[in-house]
Design a protein around this motif. Sequence first.
Motif, PDB file in Angstrom:
ATOM      1  N   LYS A   1     -10.855  -6.007   2.331  1.00  0.00           N
ATOM      2  CA  LYS A   1      -9.772  -6.248   3.280  1.00  0.00           C
ATOM      3  C   LYS A   1      -9.621  -5.077   4.252  1.00  0.00           C
ATOM      4  CE  LYS A   1      -4.873  -7.385   3.487  1.00  0.00           C
ATOM      5  NZ  LYS A   1      -3.636  -7.433   2.712  1.00  0.00           N
ATOM      6  N   HIS A   2      -9.394  -3.898   3.720  1.00  0.00           N
ATOM      7  CA  HIS A   2      -9.056  -2.788   4.612  1.00  0.00           C
ATOM      8  C   HIS A   2     -10.265  -2.187   5.314  1.00  0.00           C
ATOM      9  CE1 HIS A   2      -4.701  -2.155   3.844  1.00  0.00           C
ATOM     10  NE2 HIS A   2      -5.002  -2.980   2.843  1.00  0.00           N
TER      11      HIS A   2
ATOM     12  N   LEU B   1      -4.993   5.663   1.907  1.00  0.00           N
ATOM     13  CA  LEU B   1      -3.672   5.046   1.757  1.00  0.00           C
ATOM     14  C   LEU B   1      -3.776   3.739   0.979  1.00  0.00           C
ATOM     15  CD1 LEU B   1      -0.613   4.789   2.387  1.00  0.00           C
ATOM     16  CD2 LEU B   1      -1.255   3.483   4.393  1.00  0.00           C
TER      17      LEU B   1
ATOM     18  N   ARG C   1      -5.863   2.907  -1.212  1.00  0.00           N
ATOM     19  CA  ARG C   1      -6.032   3.204  -2.644  1.00  0.00           C
ATOM     20  C   ARG C   1      -4.734   3.740  -3.230  1.00  0.00           C
ATOM     21  NH1 ARG C   1     -11.546   5.865  -1.274  1.00  0.00           N
ATOM     22  NH2 ARG C   1     -12.910   4.051  -1.497  1.00  0.00           N
ATOM     23  N   ALA C   2      -4.040   4.578  -2.454  1.00  0.00           N
ATOM     24  CA  ALA C   2      -2.796   5.173  -2.950  1.00  0.00           C
ATOM     25  C   ALA C   2      -1.720   4.112  -3.157  1.00  0.00           C
ATOM     26  CB  ALA C   2      -2.299   6.240  -1.982  1.00  0.00           C
ATOM     27  N   LYS C   3      -1.850   2.982  -2.458  1.00  0.00           N
ATOM     28  CA  LYS C   3      -0.904   1.891  -2.658  1.00  0.00           C
ATOM     29  C   LYS C   3      -1.124   1.200  -3.992  1.00  0.00           C
ATOM     30  CE  LYS C   3       0.011  -0.333   1.734  1.00  0.00           C
ATOM     31  NZ  LYS C   3      -0.568  -1.339   2.651  1.00  0.00           N
ATOM     32  N   GLY C   4      -2.286   1.436  -4.584  1.00  0.00           N
ATOM     33  CA  GLY C   4      -2.587   0.793  -5.857  1.00  0.00           C
ATOM     34  C   GLY C   4      -3.461  -0.436  -5.710  1.00  0.00           C
ATOM     35  N   LEU C   5      -4.059  -0.621  -4.550  1.00  0.00           N
ATOM     36  CA  LEU C   5      -4.953  -1.764  -4.366  1.00  0.00           C
ATOM     37  C   LEU C   5      -6.215  -1.588  -5.199  1.00  0.00           C
ATOM     38  CD1 LEU C   5      -3.173  -2.557  -1.949  1.00  0.00           C
ATOM     39  CD2 LEU C   5      -5.248  -2.980  -0.673  1.00  0.00           C
ATOM     40  N   PRO C   6      -6.692  -2.675  -5.803  1.00  0.00           N
ATOM     41  CA  PRO C   6      -7.984  -2.574  -6.497  1.00  0.00           C
ATOM     42  C   PRO C   6      -9.099  -2.321  -5.482  1.00  0.00           C
ATOM     43  CG  PRO C   6      -7.192  -4.843  -6.471  1.00  0.00           C
ATOM     44  CD  PRO C   6      -6.092  -3.993  -5.922  1.00  0.00           C
ATOM     45  N   GLU C   7     -10.142  -1.665  -5.955  1.00  0.00           N
ATOM     46  CA  GLU C   7     -11.191  -1.215  -5.048  1.00  0.00           C
ATOM     47  C   GLU C   7     -11.804  -2.357  -4.237  1.00  0.00           C
ATOM     48  OE1 GLU C   7     -11.474   1.850  -4.473  1.00  0.00           O
ATOM     49  OE2 GLU C   7     -13.266   1.877  -3.215  1.00  0.00           O
TER      50      GLU C   7
ATOM     51  N   LEU D   1     -10.449  -4.966  -3.075  1.00  0.00           N
ATOM     52  CA  LEU D   1      -9.575  -5.321  -1.950  1.00  0.00           C
ATOM     53  C   LEU D   1      -9.601  -4.240  -0.885  1.00  0.00           C
ATOM     54  CD1 LEU D   1      -6.142  -6.883  -2.985  1.00  0.00           C
ATOM     55  CD2 LEU D   1      -7.766  -7.669  -1.269  1.00  0.00           C
TER      56      LEU D   1
ATOM     57  N   LYS E   1     -12.733  -5.238   7.717  1.00  0.00           N
ATOM     58  CA  LYS E   1     -12.216  -5.709   9.003  1.00  0.00           C
ATOM     59  C   LYS E   1     -12.390  -4.645  10.094  1.00  0.00           C
ATOM     60  CE  LYS E   1      -8.638  -8.319  11.249  1.00  0.00           C
ATOM     61  NZ  LYS E   1      -7.205  -8.591  11.404  1.00  0.00           N
TER      62      LYS E   1
END
Lengths: 336, 331
Positions: free
Chosen positions: A252-253, A238, A240-246, A248, A256
């Motif tokens: 971040k995801h 998800l 990645r599907a949001k468009g977050l750079p790898e 992050l 944690k």
Amino acid sequence: MKGIKILERILLAIPIMLGIAIIIFFFMRLTPGDPVDIMMGKAGMVSKAEIANLRKEFNLDKPLHIQLFLFLKGLLKFDLGKSFTKGMPVMELIKETLPATIELALFAMMFALIIAIPVGVISAVKQNSWIDRFAMAGSFFGISMPHFWLAIVAILIFSVKLNLLPTQGRISYGVELAHITGLYVFDSIVTGNLEALIDTLKHIILPAVSLGSAMAAIVARVMRSSMLEVLRQDYIVLARAKGLPEWLVITKHAVKNALIPTITVVGLQMGVLLGGNMIIETVFGWPGIGRMVVNAIFARDYPLVQGVVMFYAFVYITANLIVDIIYTVVNPKIQL
Amino acid sequence: MLQIRNLTSVFPTDSGMIKAVNGVDFHLKQGQIVGLVGESGCGKSATMLSILRLLPHPGKIIQGEVLFEGEDLLKKPLSEMRKIRGRKISMIFQDPMTTLNPVFKVGEQIRESMVIHGFFKKDGWNGFDFFRRRRKRKEIDKVISLMEEVGIPSADLRYYDYPHQFSGGMQQRALIAIALACNPRVILADEPTTALDVTIQAQILDLLRRINEEHGTGIILVTHDLGVAAEFCHEIAVMYAGRIVERSKTDDIIEDPKHPYTQGLLKSIPRIVKHKQKLYVIPGSVPDLLQMPPGCAFAPRCVYAIKKCKEKNVPLTEIEEGRYVRCINYI
Ligand SMILES: Nc1ncnc2c1ncn2[C@@H]1O[C@H](COP(=O)(O)OP(=O)(O)OP(=O)(O)O)[C@@H](O)[C@H]1O
Ligand SMILES: [Mg+2]
């Protein structure tokens, strides 16, 4: 609710501490060698009367169950008794040596985490790459090498051959430092004492690295495997599907979540660092609790050994409790 | 608007190549809902993930084109691809319980989608940010109104909840809010209701339809339930073992299914009837994607199969205006 649970845990600690107290009491007395004999052996010729006097003073003339009773009674009042060899209350001795041990443990842990967390993360992200293989081979080495061996090798290289770092103690003779907390590095920063800062840092590097390397190895492995687990989860897709750079997605995801199991290990290892550094402290002449208890064991200084063991038990239990509390902070699902 | 051509994705495994997506062709027109229907394991999720180039390792796309607004997504550099994910094309996943990140507040996860695509413009000077708090408040308000739009009650409080405090249906609504955050052109909805119970299913599907009608968002609705697809979609593509076997307008498929597999699927939709009636089951089982028969993948289970079916694979062929079938009997 949370408060009650914490209280429950604290109450639960009491029978555990009691059990440990009884075990260490008998273990000390089962160890061959008599404290008074050892003391007298050092002093040379002494009269029978003097020996009897000493026994009386240490309560060693009383029956075992009375001795145990006195020990436990003292514990209730947080009185750990008086050291045979140093003639000072055990509590005072622990207070005196504790800062050195804590400082060493903190630096060892800092070293371990700074190395281990990134290594674990990178190893997982680049699973099976040469970086991963190299790091895991390194951590295998770190886990399997006894740390006194590592300490000796480090001394040989950095002190004997290269003459870069000192091998004994916390601070060089003649360097002045005001004692505020007893954590020398901290004290020298607070007082703006640059000379002392450099000197204490130089002293702490080798013991901290020797002590922290095993922990670094363990934490890196735990971090890697929990990262691998996390990276397979749906919420990573998800992210990645949001468009977050790898980067992050990872920092971040994933991190944690991966930290949750790692925290347990770090907490328990903190207990190990505070309690398991007798060898390192002895090798580096570090004036902490570990070195003190080693000497106390050789001298059959019953109260001192008993007191330090009780202190270690206390530290372990507290570390566990703190881990559980931190856990509830990072993992919203767990409410202690 | 979104056109998929000859898309082929594989999972190399120790025992061989799994062709999860095998030459898939279909398209989604502006503002339409297209249903992608097929049994479990036929490659529906793999198709969706391929469109966004999010196939999990070791999966990879080996052929085909994904044309979006005239450009092939498969040829774009990853940095460009990231600007499309979540911004132009977003995805809703099969299992809401595991798709939200458990350690972040739900509202923050929705806000993140907007922030990452610069949905909240910083105006003017960007240095030291005096107005950070006030701006964040604005962002939060915007997220809350989006949460309300997708039907999350007392959104202003729910913003600060963690995913495990949400029910499955609410989690899926939150995921829809994430998908909607940047007002995308296309939503890939991968079995958005499979994990939910029936009444919630209807609500979620209604919500998707409303989004389609109000925002003109194109939706690819993946489902294994032909009944659901029939109710919600303008067009339906039926997938079997990695291939599209039939594709056309919903009414055509429902009233006059051509492919024997579609006919079987249609017959096996459970209906509420008074008399006890045995549910129709397509005989046989799905072929192993590792050992695909050389001819039509459905031939071993097909009642109309002739010898030629097992020898030769036919392409998806237009047999009437807008009706595509992959079956030798119609050629
Ligand atoms: N990570 C993987 N490694 C190997 N094979 C995989 C992997 N993921 C999927 N597959 C294969 O790809 C095929 C298609 O999987 P996919 O998840 O797309 O099915 P699906 O149609 O979405 O099914 P469902 O209705 O159960 O979600 C499956 O048969 C599976 O064997
Ligand atoms: Mg799927």
